[in-house]
Each structure stands twice: as C-alpha cells, then as structure tokens.
Motif scaffolding. Structure first.
Motif, PDB file in Angstrom:
ATOM      1  N   ASP A  87       0.855  -1.187   0.000  1.00 61.11           N
ATOM      2  CA  ASP A  87       0.000   0.000   0.000  1.00 61.11           C
ATOM      3  C   ASP A  87       0.895   1.242   0.000  1.00 61.11           C
ATOM      4  OD1 ASP A  87      -1.945   1.887   0.309  1.00 61.11           O
ATOM      5  OD2 ASP A  87      -2.464   1.360   2.379  1.00 61.11           O
ATOM      6  N   PRO A  88       1.424   1.627  -1.171  1.00 65.89           N
ATOM      7  CA  PRO A  88       2.399   2.721  -1.184  1.00 65.89           C
ATOM      8  C   PRO A  88       1.799   4.058  -0.762  1.00 65.89           C
ATOM      9  CG  PRO A  88       1.881   2.013  -3.431  1.00 65.89           C
ATOM     10  CD  PRO A  88       1.197   1.060  -2.505  1.00 65.89           C
ATOM     11  N   LYS A  89       2.600   4.855  -0.080  1.00 68.14           N
ATOM     12  CA  LYS A  89       2.168   6.154   0.435  1.00 68.14           C
ATOM     13  C   LYS A  89       2.965   7.261  -0.256  1.00 68.14           C
ATOM     14  CE  LYS A  89      -0.589   4.753   3.873  1.00 68.14           C
ATOM     15  NZ  LYS A  89      -1.566   4.031   3.066  1.00 68.14           N
ATOM     16  N   HIS A  90       2.460   8.492  -0.128  1.00 68.57           N
ATOM     17  CA  HIS A  90       3.226   9.671  -0.540  1.00 68.57           C
ATOM     18  C   HIS A  90       3.773  10.324   0.723  1.00 68.57           C
ATOM     19  CE1 HIS A  90       3.410  13.913  -2.598  1.00 68.57           C
ATOM     20  NE2 HIS A  90       4.594  13.387  -2.370  1.00 68.57           N
ATOM     21  N   ILE A  91       5.095  10.381   0.817  1.00 70.88           N
ATOM     22  CA  ILE A  91       5.773  10.913   2.017  1.00 70.88           C
ATOM     23  C   ILE A  91       6.558  12.151   1.604  1.00 70.88           C
ATOM     24  CG2 ILE A  91       7.469  10.406   3.830  1.00 70.88           C
ATOM     25  CD1 ILE A  91       6.820   7.305   2.627  1.00 70.88           C
ATOM     26  N   ILE A  92       6.378  13.247   2.331  1.00 70.90           N
ATOM     27  CA  ILE A  92       7.216  14.431   2.115  1.00 70.90           C
ATOM     28  C   ILE A  92       8.019  14.691   3.386  1.00 70.90           C
ATOM     29  CG2 ILE A  92       7.288  16.927   1.699  1.00 70.90           C
ATOM     30  CD1 ILE A  92       4.879  16.722  -0.060  1.00 70.90           C
ATOM     31  N   HIS A  93       9.356  14.650   3.258  1.00 69.13           N
ATOM     32  CA  HIS A  93      10.234  15.019   4.372  1.00 69.13           C
ATOM     33  C   HIS A  93      10.449  16.528   4.342  1.00 69.13           C
ATOM     34  CE1 HIS A  93      11.605  10.985   5.638  1.00 69.13           C
ATOM     35  NE2 HIS A  93      11.378  10.667   4.379  1.00 69.13           N
ATOM     36  N   VAL A  94      10.303  17.171   5.474  1.00 73.37           N
ATOM     37  CA  VAL A  94      10.601  18.609   5.591  1.00 73.37           C
ATOM     38  C   VAL A  94      11.767  18.720   6.571  1.00 73.37           C
ATOM     39  CG1 VAL A  94       9.699  20.876   6.195  1.00 73.37           C
ATOM     40  CG2 VAL A  94       8.195  19.190   5.120  1.00 73.37           C
ATOM     41  N   THR A  95      12.907  19.222   6.076  1.00 73.62           N
ATOM     42  CA  THR A  95      14.152  19.080   6.838  1.00 73.62           C
ATOM     43  C   THR A  95      15.094  20.243   6.580  1.00 73.62           C
ATOM     44  OG1 THR A  95      16.129  17.670   7.062  1.00 73.62           O
ATOM     45  CG2 THR A  95      15.052  17.637   4.937  1.00 73.62           C
ATOM     46  N   ALA A  96      15.960  20.513   7.557  1.00 71.29           N
ATOM     47  CA  ALA A  96      16.991  21.547   7.404  1.00 71.29           C
ATOM     48  C   ALA A  96      18.255  21.005   6.737  1.00 71.29           C
ATOM     49  CB  ALA A  96      17.352  22.130   8.770  1.00 71.29           C
ATOM     50  N   GLU A  97      18.402  19.664   6.690  1.00 75.50           N
ATOM     51  CA  GLU A  97      19.622  19.070   6.142  1.00 75.50           C
ATOM     52  C   GLU A  97      19.299  17.897   5.229  1.00 75.50           C
ATOM     53  OE1 GLU A  97      22.862  18.061   8.793  1.00 75.50           O
ATOM     54  OE2 GLU A  97      22.222  19.553  10.258  1.00 75.50           O
ATOM     55  N   MET A  98      20.174  17.698   4.240  1.00 77.01           N
ATOM     56  CA  MET A  98      20.099  16.528   3.383  1.00 77.01           C
ATOM     57  C   MET A  98      21.509  16.232   2.861  1.00 77.01           C
ATOM     58  SD  MET A  98      18.364  16.028  -0.366  1.00 77.01           S
ATOM     59  CE  MET A  98      18.433  14.395  -1.133  1.00 77.01           C
ATOM     60  N   ALA A  99      21.956  14.979   2.986  1.00 81.72           N
ATOM     61  CA  ALA A  99      23.267  14.598   2.420  1.00 81.72           C
ATOM     62  C   ALA A  99      23.093  14.306   0.927  1.00 81.72           C
ATOM     63  CB  ALA A  99      23.791  13.353   3.141  1.00 81.72           C
ATOM     64  N   CYS A 155       6.500  25.612   3.348  1.00 83.36           N
ATOM     65  CA  CYS A 155       6.292  24.252   2.833  1.00 83.36           C
ATOM     66  C   CYS A 155       4.809  23.907   2.808  1.00 83.36           C
ATOM     67  CB  CYS A 155       7.057  23.234   3.686  1.00 83.36           C
ATOM     68  SG  CYS A 155       8.845  23.342   3.462  1.00 83.36           S
ATOM     69  N   LEU A 156       4.101  24.225   3.884  1.00 85.87           N
ATOM     70  CA  LEU A 156       2.654  23.973   3.928  1.00 85.87           C
ATOM     71  C   LEU A 156       1.924  24.848   2.911  1.00 85.87           C
ATOM     72  CD1 LEU A 156       2.233  23.726   7.806  1.00 85.87           C
ATOM     73  CD2 LEU A 156       1.965  21.844   6.159  1.00 85.87           C
ATOM     74  N   GLU A 157       2.355  26.097   2.783  1.00 84.26           N
ATOM     75  CA  GLU A 157       1.729  27.014   1.821  1.00 84.26           C
ATOM     76  C   GLU A 157       1.901  26.474   0.391  1.00 84.26           C
ATOM     77  OE1 GLU A 157      -0.524  30.213   0.733  1.00 84.26           O
ATOM     78  OE2 GLU A 157      -0.016  29.737   2.818  1.00 84.26           O
ATOM     79  N   TRP A 158       3.095  25.913   0.104  1.00 85.81           N
ATOM     80  CA  TRP A 158       3.320  25.323  -1.218  1.00 85.81           C
ATOM     81  C   TRP A 158       2.365  24.157  -1.459  1.00 85.81           C
ATOM     82  CZ3 TRP A 158       4.775  20.463  -2.926  1.00 85.81           C
ATOM     83  CH2 TRP A 158       5.046  20.371  -4.298  1.00 85.81           C
ATOM     84  N   MET A 159       2.204  23.285  -0.454  1.00 84.07           N
ATOM     85  CA  MET A 159       1.266  22.158  -0.608  1.00 84.07           C
ATOM     86  C   MET A 159      -0.150  22.670  -0.867  1.00 84.07           C
ATOM     87  SD  MET A 159       2.608  19.521   2.370  1.00 84.07           S
ATOM     88  CE  MET A 159       4.336  19.613   2.838  1.00 84.07           C
ATOM     89  N   GLN A 160      -0.516  23.738  -0.143  1.00 83.57           N
ATOM     90  CA  GLN A 160      -1.853  24.324  -0.291  1.00 83.57           C
ATOM     91  C   GLN A 160      -2.063  24.893  -1.708  1.00 83.57           C
ATOM     92  OE1 GLN A 160      -4.350  25.070   2.097  1.00 83.57           O
ATOM     93  NE2 GLN A 160      -5.356  26.877   1.257  1.00 83.57           N
ATOM     94  N   VAL A 161      -1.115  25.706  -2.194  1.00 85.37           N
ATOM     95  CA  VAL A 161      -1.333  26.374  -3.486  1.00 85.37           C
ATOM     96  C   VAL A 161      -1.217  25.398  -4.663  1.00 85.37           C
ATOM     97  CG1 VAL A 161      -0.592  28.645  -2.641  1.00 85.37           C
ATOM     98  CG2 VAL A 161       1.060  27.185  -3.806  1.00 85.37           C
ATOM     99  N   THR A 162      -0.498  24.289  -4.474  1.00 85.70           N
ATOM    100  CA  THR A 162      -0.346  23.317  -5.575  1.00 85.70           C
ATOM    101  C   THR A 162      -1.295  22.128  -5.412  1.00 85.70           C
ATOM    102  OG1 THR A 162       1.412  22.168  -4.359  1.00 85.70           O
ATOM    103  CG2 THR A 162       2.095  23.882  -5.929  1.00 85.70           C
ATOM    104  N   SER A 163      -2.168  22.172  -4.388  1.00 90.03           N
ATOM    105  CA  SER A 163      -3.105  21.069  -4.103  1.00 90.03           C
ATOM    106  C   SER A 163      -2.369  19.735  -3.941  1.00 90.03           C
ATOM    107  CB  SER A 163      -4.156  20.938  -5.216  1.00 90.03           C
ATOM    108  OG  SER A 163      -4.846  22.155  -5.355  1.00 90.03           O
ATOM    109  N   THR A 164      -1.207  19.772  -3.264  1.00 87.82           N
ATOM    110  CA  THR A 164      -0.434  18.547  -2.983  1.00 87.82           C
ATOM    111  C   THR A 164      -0.867  18.006  -1.624  1.00 87.82           C
ATOM    112  OG1 THR A 164       1.448  19.411  -4.234  1.00 87.82           O
ATOM    113  CG2 THR A 164       1.895  17.605  -2.695  1.00 87.82           C
ATOM    114  N   GLN A 165      -1.358  16.773  -1.610  1.00 87.40           N
ATOM    115  CA  GLN A 165      -1.857  16.183  -0.359  1.00 87.40           C
ATOM    116  C   GLN A 165      -1.101  14.883  -0.068  1.00 87.40           C
ATOM    117  OE1 GLN A 165      -4.697  17.048   1.632  1.00 87.40           O
ATOM    118  NE2 GLN A 165      -5.766  18.556   0.381  1.00 87.40           N
ATOM    119  N   PRO A 166       0.088  14.974   0.536  1.00 87.39           N
ATOM    120  CA  PRO A 166       0.794  13.721   0.860  1.00 87.39           C
ATOM    121  C   PRO A 166       0.058  12.966   1.968  1.00 87.39           C
ATOM    122  CG  PRO A 166       1.881  15.588   1.911  1.00 87.39           C
ATOM    123  CD  PRO A 166       0.782  16.161   1.044  1.00 87.39           C
TER     124      PRO A 166
END
Length: 568
Positions: free
Chosen positions: A70-82, A188-199
């Motif tokens: 049952d695949p999900k849509h996951i969005i990580h919101v983070t200050a760092e990424m390697a 980040c939340l505002e972007w999801m709202q304006v683009t209708s992205t619902q992870p």
C-alpha cells in the motif's frame, strides 16, 4: 604533515614476518595487484588520502527487492540533506530513509531550504516549478519553489526573496535562524496548499521544523490540507528550538496560545518573566507520531532531561527506531578509497589496508616489497581508530585517556576529528604535538571523508566512548569494515553492540562494552579487547566475520518507519 619513527620504540611498531600473503588475482571484487600499490610514506609531498581517486561508478544503495503493498506519498521537511546540505547525521538519515522508501515503491519528496551555499552542480534537472507568496511577520514574502533530483531523490527547494538562507554555510548566516525556519515550515505547507499537494505523511525532523505540526493543525488543516498526518523524528534531544511568543507570532500563529504546559511552553522557564516556548516540545505535542533514533535512547529520554514529562504524557505515540547506514557508500568490497578491497568472505585485504595506513602515517617501519607480495603482518600492535566530532557529548576525557592507555598496552591509535570549541581544539593540539612524532599515536585535527574510509578499513577496533549517543553511526560503519567496536553502553550503542563476555547474550556478542564514565571502566574494556586480539586469534577472527555480516542497512529501518506511517 611529517611524522618520524624512532628506532628504540619497537614495542609499538609492526613486526613484518617472513610469511607473505599472495594478493588475489585482479578482477575479483576484492582483488588487486598489490605489486602495483605505491606504498605511502609520511614524507610524501601529498598525503595519501589526498591523491586522486577513481570516480565511484557505484549507483546509490541497492535495496532488497521489497515492495510495500500500500504505497504512500511521504514528504520530508528538513533543514539538512546529504550530500548537498549536510552538517551532521541528520542529513545522512533523511537521504538514507527517503531512498529506502522510494525503493520500496513509495512516492517520496524532500523539501529543503535553498541555501545559498548549495552547490548546484550536485542537483540534476533543476527547474522552477512554483512562484507563490508565503506569510512572515505581517507580510506575504515572494517565494520560489524549484524541483531537482539529488542522489536519485526528488527534492523541492524553497527560496524566499528575503535574506533567509543566504551565506557561506548551512547554519550561521547573518539572518535570524529561528525566524528563517519558522518561515520555511509555513512556506512548505503554503506550497502544498497552493499546488493542491496532499501527501499521506509529512515527516519533519528536529527543532527546525517543529513549528510545522502547529501550523498544520491550527491553520492549514482548516483550509484545504485534510489528508496528511505528521511524524516528527528527534535526532538529538539537546536542541530544543527555544523561541519567544513574539517570534512564534511572526509565523501567523498567536504565540501566547501555546504558552501552556500541555502545549509548547519551555518547562524550564515557567514562572519566569518572560516565559519561553520550545519548538521541539510543540512538535512533540502536535505530531501524530514521534520517533527517536534508538530504543535505548527512547528509554533514556523518558527518564532524564526537562522534556521527559512531555514525552511521558505522549508515551503512546513515541517510538524508538534505529538509524541505518548506506551500505553502498560504506562497502569495503567496492570502496574507491581503499588500496585493496575486501569482504566478509575474503577478509585478507583488510591486512593490506592496515599496513597501507600505518606506512602512510609513519606507524610502521618501511620494509621492502617484492612484486605482488607484502609482508604478512602478525599484528603485534592492534590499531584503534576514533572518528568523531570533538565535543563533550563524545566523551572527550575518555578519548584523551585512551591515548595514554593504548600506548601503555603497546597498541596504536588514530584520532580523526575537529573541535568547534577553541579550548578543546587547543587541548587536542597539545596532545598532537606531544604524540604525533612518536611510534604509536596520530591525532589528525580535521575532517576527511577519504581518510575516514581508509581508517575504518585499517582499524582492528573502533572506539566510541560517548557520554550519550542517540544512535551513533560510527560503530555500524566500523563493523561493516571489520573493525570491532569498543563502546560505552548508552543510546544506540547499547542497541547495536553486545559484549563478548556477556554469557546471557552470546549469540549477539560482537564487541566490548563498558558502562561507567570513568577511566577505569574504559581501561577494563580495552584490556579485554586487547587480550582477545593477542591471545584468542581464532575467536578474534570470528568476531571480525560476525560484525561484517551484521545488517545495519536502511532497508531494515525503513520497514519499521513504513509500519508507523500506516498506523497513523
């Protein structure tokens, strides 16, 4: 960096025996024509870890072929990424977990501030995807969202038109950092709202994105974002995101509403004027699930520290899941930085790696090589490696004591790391001056990714004497390279290393563990490790094989996170 080895200190030097080890034929995964190796020397103009290495040619970690039903849509919101915005372990964890979930069939995005210091050549297919406005301190700030691919993972970069995230480094710019991350959390939340992205899942990390759960449930969930649930991972409980009510209000929330014991007030400031808030505490209260990075660290955080009472109140949604390591990046069978490759089936190459590092650092006398032969090293001197940030958390008094004790035992030690505190740096510079000309100890006050790979491969033991350690990756990487861990029993170290002399846990036994924070406890663990090394060679080789077979990959860990995502 020049070292010198004295003739009269043979106790620490490696004896080369007449036996020789025939290198495996070229072309096998662990084979190399050893005769072609140029043995390094401390007098080389360029240190051996700074020479040119072949490009990797290794694709990112290939995971077991597990596909979740049952695949999900996951969005990580983070200050760092390697590797593009990495300061500590947080960046490694975000990249490793995201990549593992992608390989299991999930849709994964990472949302990251578009720091000015990010090197754009590391981003594939970078394009502008959205121009929008996001609220901060009474104004709607023009903001640009970009999409690109980093390490095979889709990344959305958020770039405000103000000064936030400008500067030479990820942290420490000339802007207010706390306010910048408050802005980022809302943007980040505002972007999801304006683009209708619902992870399905918004996965936030550390205090920097601790305000996002508050913003989600108290603003955006009442607008159009109905589907997402929130997971918070705490990588280090020592960073709280201290914040004034006025600062939180700049995000559009009413700061005073959160100044209560059951919401986000910093318990340490109750009754003070003014009371303060903690973004980390707010994130704990407002997330659907809270994770920390090992089961033992979870238990420790329920008992100590001012956040313990908040975690106890939220115990039913608090979980401990061990981090993993990237087993492609850290793989002695394919590692481009190693002079000779090896694996758990053919571990002979590890001897060459040890001798190579010892030669390069002036820790072994320079014998002669003939064609494809090198002296078989009979290991009179165990090599102990400590790769660490030199900060109090890591047990500085134990590290400096280990130098002395390992020398007394006739072993060798290499420390690789940097201090952020001037006093600590000065202390270790003094130790380096004292020891770096001798035959046993090398203290290298720097960070080098290339040298760290070589040191793990050369090490007989890896020392991790932390006072507290939420998870710890060094012991896992060390084991992958056949270095036996000597660790203090705390946090993730207690969950990954089990003592050789603990009869009740014999099946898991894979290292040497001590409990105290005193020098005597450390001595005892080192003494036992050295005894095994010198007097029980068959058992020692058994431990090496065992630690190399341990599965600390992300695939294990990702499965537990996926279960958690489903549960909420």
């Amino acid at each position: 960096m020049h070292f010198h080895t004295s003739q009269n200190s043979q106790s620490c030097l490696l004896a080369s025996s007449v036996a020789v080890l025939q290198a495996e034929k070229r072309g096998s995964s662990t084979g190399v024509g050893v005769g072609e190796l140029i043995w390094p020397s401390p007098s080389d103009g360029t240190p051996f870890w700074k020479k040119d290495f072949p490009s990797s040619g290794v694709s990112p970690e290939v995971f077991a072929d597990v596909k979740d039903s049952d695949p999900k849509h996951i969005i990580h919101v983070t200050a760092e990424m390697a590797p593009i915005a990495k300061v500590g372990g947080l960046g490694d964890v975000v990249t490793g977990l995201a990549r593992a979930c992608l390989s299991r069939g999930h849709t994964v995005d990472i949302m990251l501030p578009f720091y000015e210091c990010i090197q754009k050549q590391h981003i594939k297919d970078l394009t502008v995807i959205t121009k929008y406005n996001s609220y901060h301190d009474g104004n709607w700030v023009p903001t640009t969202a970009y999409r690109g691919v980093v390490s095979g993972i889709p990344v959305i970069f958020i770039e405000p038109s103000n000064l936030f995230f400008k500067g030479q480094y990820v942290y420490g710019g000339s802007y207010n950092e706390l306010e910048a991350y408050l802005f980022f959390s809302r943007a980040c939340l505002e972007w999801m709202q304006v683009t209708s992205t619902q992870p399905d899942i918004i996965h936030v990390h550390e205090w920097q994105t601790g305000a996002l759960p508050l913003l989600y449930w108290d603003i955006y969930h009442h607008l159009s974002l109905k589907k997402p649930r929130i997971v918070l991972t705490i990588h280090n409980m020592e960073h709280y995101g201290e914040c004034s009510k006025e600062q939180l209000s700049k995000s559009g929330l009413e700061g005073s509403v959160y100044a209560s014991i059951d919401k986000a007030v910093d318990d340490r400031t109750i009754g003070h004027n003014p009371e303060r808030l903690s973004l980390l505490k707010g994130g704990i209260v407002y997330s659907n699930a809270v994770v920390t990075v090992s089961p033992t660290y979870l238990k420790e955080t329920l008992c100590t520290g001012w956040l313990a009472s908040t975690l106890v109140r939220n115990r039913d949604k608090y979980f401990g899941i061990l981090n993993g390591i990237d087993i492609t990046m850290w793989n002695p069978a394919t590692d481009i930085f190693l002079p000779v490759k090896f694996n758990d089936q053919k571990p002979e190459g590890k001897k060459f790696c040890k001798y190579y590092v010892q030669r390069g650092l002036g820790l072994a006398s320079e014998g002669t090589q003939d064609g494809n032969h090198v002296p078989d090293i009979t290991y009179k001197a165990p090599l102990v490696v400590c790769i660490t940030r030199l900060v109090p958390q890591k047990g500085l008094h134990l590290i400096s004591h280990a130098i002395k004790h390992i020398e007394e035992l006739g072993g060798q030690m290499v420390i690789l790391g940097k201090a952020s505190d001037v006093r600590v740096q000065t202390e270790f510079e003094g130790l380096a001056k004292l020891h770096n000309q001798g035959p046993c100890i090398r203290i290298l006050l720097m960070f080098s990714d290339e040298l760290s790979h070589m040191l793990y491969a050369a090490a007989d033991m890896v020392l991790v004497p932390s006072i507290y350690e939420p998870c710890g990756l060094t012991q896992m990487i060390g084991m992958r390279y056949g270095a036996v861990p000597v660790v203090r029993k705390t946090g993730g170290l207690a969950d990954t290393v089990f003592d050789m002399d603990d009869q009740s846990n014999h099946n898991k036994a894979n290292g040497f563990v001590f409990e105290g924070i005193d020098e005597g406890s450390l001595n005892c663990a080192l003494d036992r490790a050295f005894t095994y090394f010198r007097e029980k060679p068959d058992e020692w080789n058994g431990i090496i094989k065992k630690v190399m077979e341990v599965d600390n990959s992300w695939n294990n860990t990702a499965g537990k996170y996926v279960e958690l995502y489903h549960s909420i």
